[in-house]
Design a protein around this motif. Structure first.
Motif, PDB file in Angstrom:
ATOM      1  N   TRP A  90       0.831  -1.209   0.000  1.00  8.28           N
ATOM      2  CA  TRP A  90       0.000   0.000   0.000  1.00  8.28           C
ATOM      3  C   TRP A  90       0.864   1.256   0.000  1.00  8.28           C
ATOM      4  CZ3 TRP A  90      -5.081   0.025   3.171  1.00  8.28           C
ATOM      5  CH2 TRP A  90      -5.860  -1.083   2.830  1.00  8.28           C
ATOM      6  N   GLN A  91       1.942   1.204   0.788  1.00  4.13           N
ATOM      7  CA  GLN A  91       2.841   2.352   0.844  1.00  4.13           C
ATOM      8  C   GLN A  91       3.507   2.612  -0.503  1.00  4.13           C
ATOM      9  OE1 GLN A  91       5.416   2.914   4.216  1.00  4.13           O
ATOM     10  NE2 GLN A  91       4.319   1.293   5.330  1.00  4.13           N
ATOM     11  N   ALA A  92       3.777   1.537  -1.235  1.00  5.94           N
ATOM     12  CA  ALA A  92       4.400   1.678  -2.551  1.00  5.94           C
ATOM     13  C   ALA A  92       3.506   2.435  -3.523  1.00  5.94           C
ATOM     14  CB  ALA A  92       4.759   0.313  -3.122  1.00  5.94           C
ATOM     15  N   GLY A  93       2.221   2.408  -3.301  1.00  5.96           N
ATOM     16  CA  GLY A  93       1.297   3.181  -4.127  1.00  5.96           C
ATOM     17  C   GLY A  93       0.936   4.516  -3.508  1.00  5.96           C
ATOM     18  N   LEU A  94       0.857   4.558  -2.185  1.00  3.39           N
ATOM     19  CA  LEU A  94       0.432   5.767  -1.473  1.00  3.39           C
ATOM     20  C   LEU A  94       1.420   6.918  -1.590  1.00  3.39           C
ATOM     21  CD1 LEU A  94      -1.417   7.250   0.625  1.00  3.39           C
ATOM     22  CD2 LEU A  94       0.046   6.217   2.379  1.00  3.39           C
ATOM     23  N   TRP A  95       2.677   6.686  -1.219  1.00  3.97           N
ATOM     24  CA  TRP A  95       3.644   7.781  -1.150  1.00  3.97           C
ATOM     25  C   TRP A  95       3.986   8.388  -2.506  1.00  3.97           C
ATOM     26  CZ3 TRP A  95       2.756   9.368   3.245  1.00  3.97           C
ATOM     27  CH2 TRP A  95       2.696   8.554   4.365  1.00  3.97           C
ATOM     28  N   PRO A  96       4.233   7.601  -3.552  1.00  3.82           N
ATOM     29  CA  PRO A  96       4.484   8.225  -4.857  1.00  3.82           C
ATOM     30  C   PRO A  96       3.270   8.997  -5.384  1.00  3.82           C
ATOM     31  CG  PRO A  96       5.308   5.983  -4.860  1.00  3.82           C
ATOM     32  CD  PRO A  96       4.515   6.157  -3.597  1.00  3.82           C
ATOM     33  N   THR A  97       2.072   8.469  -5.134  1.00  3.02           N
ATOM     34  CA  THR A  97       0.865   9.172  -5.584  1.00  3.02           C
ATOM     35  C   THR A  97       0.714  10.495  -4.849  1.00  3.02           C
ATOM     36  OG1 THR A  97      -0.203   7.068  -6.074  1.00  3.02           O
ATOM     37  CG2 THR A  97      -1.639   8.993  -5.852  1.00  3.02           C
ATOM     38  N   LEU A  98       0.909  10.475  -3.542  1.00  5.88           N
ATOM     39  CA  LEU A  98       0.816  11.704  -2.755  1.00  5.88           C
ATOM     40  C   LEU A  98       1.881  12.713  -3.188  1.00  5.88           C
ATOM     41  CD1 LEU A  98      -0.587  13.222  -0.476  1.00  5.88           C
ATOM     42  CD2 LEU A  98       1.011  12.124   1.113  1.00  5.88           C
ATOM     43  N   ALA A  99       3.091  12.232  -3.435  1.00  8.24           N
ATOM     44  CA  ALA A  99       4.170  13.120  -3.886  1.00  8.24           C
ATOM     45  C   ALA A  99       3.826  13.750  -5.235  1.00  8.24           C
ATOM     46  CB  ALA A  99       5.483  12.358  -3.979  1.00  8.24           C
ATOM     47  N   PHE A 100       3.279  12.962  -6.147  1.00  2.79           N
ATOM     48  CA  PHE A 100       2.907  13.489  -7.467  1.00  2.79           C
ATOM     49  C   PHE A 100       1.815  14.550  -7.354  1.00  2.79           C
ATOM     50  CE2 PHE A 100       0.178  13.448 -11.211  1.00  2.79           C
ATOM     51  CZ  PHE A 100       1.093  13.796 -12.196  1.00  2.79           C
ATOM     52  N   VAL A 101       0.794  14.267  -6.569  1.00  3.05           N
ATOM     53  CA  VAL A 101      -0.322  15.214  -6.413  1.00  3.05           C
ATOM     54  C   VAL A 101       0.169  16.520  -5.782  1.00  3.05           C
ATOM     55  CG1 VAL A 101      -2.495  15.606  -5.184  1.00  3.05           C
ATOM     56  CG2 VAL A 101      -2.120  13.450  -6.378  1.00  3.05           C
ATOM     57  N   LEU A 102       0.970  16.417  -4.728  1.00  2.00           N
ATOM     58  CA  LEU A 102       1.489  17.625  -4.087  1.00  2.00           C
ATOM     59  C   LEU A 102       2.418  18.414  -5.014  1.00  2.00           C
ATOM     60  CD1 LEU A 102       2.203  16.356  -0.464  1.00  2.00           C
ATOM     61  CD2 LEU A 102       0.382  17.894  -1.210  1.00  2.00           C
ATOM     62  N   ALA A 103       3.267  17.723  -5.755  1.00  2.00           N
ATOM     63  CA  ALA A 103       4.171  18.406  -6.688  1.00  2.00           C
ATOM     64  C   ALA A 103       3.384  19.115  -7.785  1.00  2.00           C
ATOM     65  CB  ALA A 103       5.155  17.416  -7.300  1.00  2.00           C
ATOM     66  N   ALA A 104       2.359  18.458  -8.316  1.00  2.00           N
ATOM     67  CA  ALA A 104       1.529  19.084  -9.360  1.00  2.00           C
ATOM     68  C   ALA A 104       0.784  20.301  -8.816  1.00  2.00           C
ATOM     69  CB  ALA A 104       0.541  18.066  -9.924  1.00  2.00           C
ATOM     70  N   ALA A 105       0.378  20.241  -7.553  1.00  2.00           N
ATOM     71  CA  ALA A 105      -0.327  21.372  -6.950  1.00  2.00           C
ATOM     72  C   ALA A 105       0.618  22.535  -6.640  1.00  2.00           C
ATOM     73  CB  ALA A 105      -1.035  20.924  -5.675  1.00  2.00           C
ATOM     74  N   MET A 106       1.884  22.244  -6.379  1.00  2.00           N
ATOM     75  CA  MET A 106       2.839  23.267  -5.966  1.00  2.00           C
ATOM     76  C   MET A 106       3.587  23.943  -7.113  1.00  2.00           C
ATOM     77  SD  MET A 106       4.530  21.259  -2.721  1.00  2.00           S
ATOM     78  CE  MET A 106       5.909  22.372  -2.580  1.00  2.00           C
ATOM     79  N   ILE A 107       3.765  23.275  -8.238  1.00  2.00           N
ATOM     80  CA  ILE A 107       4.690  23.769  -9.257  1.00  2.00           C
ATOM     81  C   ILE A 107       4.250  25.099  -9.879  1.00  2.00           C
ATOM     82  CG2 ILE A 107       3.756  22.374 -11.151  1.00  2.00           C
ATOM     83  CD1 ILE A 107       7.463  23.212 -10.591  1.00  2.00           C
ATOM     84  N   GLN A 108       2.972  25.265 -10.182  1.00  2.00           N
ATOM     85  CA  GLN A 108       2.548  26.520 -10.810  1.00  2.00           C
ATOM     86  C   GLN A 108       2.662  27.713  -9.862  1.00  2.00           C
ATOM     87  OE1 GLN A 108      -1.579  27.232 -11.880  1.00  2.00           O
ATOM     88  NE2 GLN A 108      -0.917  27.997 -13.870  1.00  2.00           N
ATOM     89  N   PRO A 109       2.179  27.620  -8.620  1.00  2.00           N
ATOM     90  CA  PRO A 109       2.368  28.769  -7.729  1.00  2.00           C
ATOM     91  C   PRO A 109       3.838  29.100  -7.486  1.00  2.00           C
ATOM     92  CG  PRO A 109       0.755  27.252  -6.801  1.00  2.00           C
ATOM     93  CD  PRO A 109       1.342  26.593  -8.007  1.00  2.00           C
ATOM     94  N   VAL A 110       4.670  28.083  -7.359  1.00  2.00           N
ATOM     95  CA  VAL A 110       6.092  28.332  -7.125  1.00  2.00           C
ATOM     96  C   VAL A 110       6.718  29.010  -8.341  1.00  2.00           C
ATOM     97  CG1 VAL A 110       8.340  27.229  -6.776  1.00  2.00           C
ATOM     98  CG2 VAL A 110       6.378  26.516  -5.413  1.00  2.00           C
ATOM     99  N   LYS A 111       6.395  28.554  -9.538  1.00  2.00           N
ATOM    100  CA  LYS A 111       6.940  29.187 -10.747  1.00  2.00           C
ATOM    101  C   LYS A 111       6.444  30.621 -10.863  1.00  2.00           C
ATOM    102  CE  LYS A 111       7.747  28.617 -15.670  1.00  2.00           C
ATOM    103  NZ  LYS A 111       7.669  27.725 -16.822  1.00  2.00           N
ATOM    104  N   GLY A 112       5.184  30.855 -10.523  1.00  2.00           N
ATOM    105  CA  GLY A 112       4.663  32.226 -10.525  1.00  2.00           C
ATOM    106  C   GLY A 112       5.408  33.111  -9.549  1.00  2.00           C
ATOM    107  N   GLY A 113       5.731  32.570  -8.379  1.00  2.00           N
ATOM    108  CA  GLY A 113       6.492  33.330  -7.390  1.00  2.00           C
ATOM    109  C   GLY A 113       7.901  33.644  -7.858  1.00  2.00           C
TER     110      GLY A 113
END
Length: 130
Positions: A90-113
């Motif tokens: 479960w962890q093998a699916g949970l952590w990479p998925t969470l990392a991908f979702v958080l990275a996708a949510a963060m990249i545009q605001p960070v680039k804008g900043g």
């Protein structure tokens, strides 16, 4: 021969500009969108006409996201693993998925900043603009 000094350029407060950039807003007026598409900055603000194509953000936003994401994910993984007995599969699916979702949510605001900071400090292609 006398050289005429150019008038000082107006100040651009970087905190306000970065705050606007983090919210996908033009660093100059705060009304227009800084991005035309997900990670493609607009060439100019549709509201005030400020040129936004002088940035050289390159890979810096990605590095910021990686560093921040690592500081979020590692302690979270340690705490979750010490508190719960989640199977490894479960962890093998949970952590990479969470990392991908958080990275996708963060990249545009960070680039804008990053773009807004460069604009406020007149870096790179923003150097000689008023």
């Amino acid at each position: 021969m006398t050289e005429s000094a150019s008038p000082p350029l107006p100040e651009r407060p970087w905190r306000r500009a970065v705050g606007r950039g983090l919210r996908n807003r033009c660093p100059a007026c705060g009304k227009g969108a800084i991005f035309g598409r997900f990670l493609k900055p607009a060439s100019a603000c549709r509201q005030c006409g400020e040129a936004l194509d002088g940035h050289e953000a390159d890979d810096f936003p990605s590095y910021i996201v990686i560093i921040v994401l690592g500081h979020i994910m590692v302690p979270t993984m340690i705490e979750v693993n010490s508190a719960l007995a989640i199977p490894f599969a479960w962890q093998a699916g949970l952590w990479p998925t969470l990392a991908f979702v958080l990275a996708a949510a963060m990249i545009q605001p960070v680039k804008g900043g990053v773009i807004a900071f460069q604009w406020a400090r007149r870096m790179h292609g923003f150097a000689h603009r008023g």
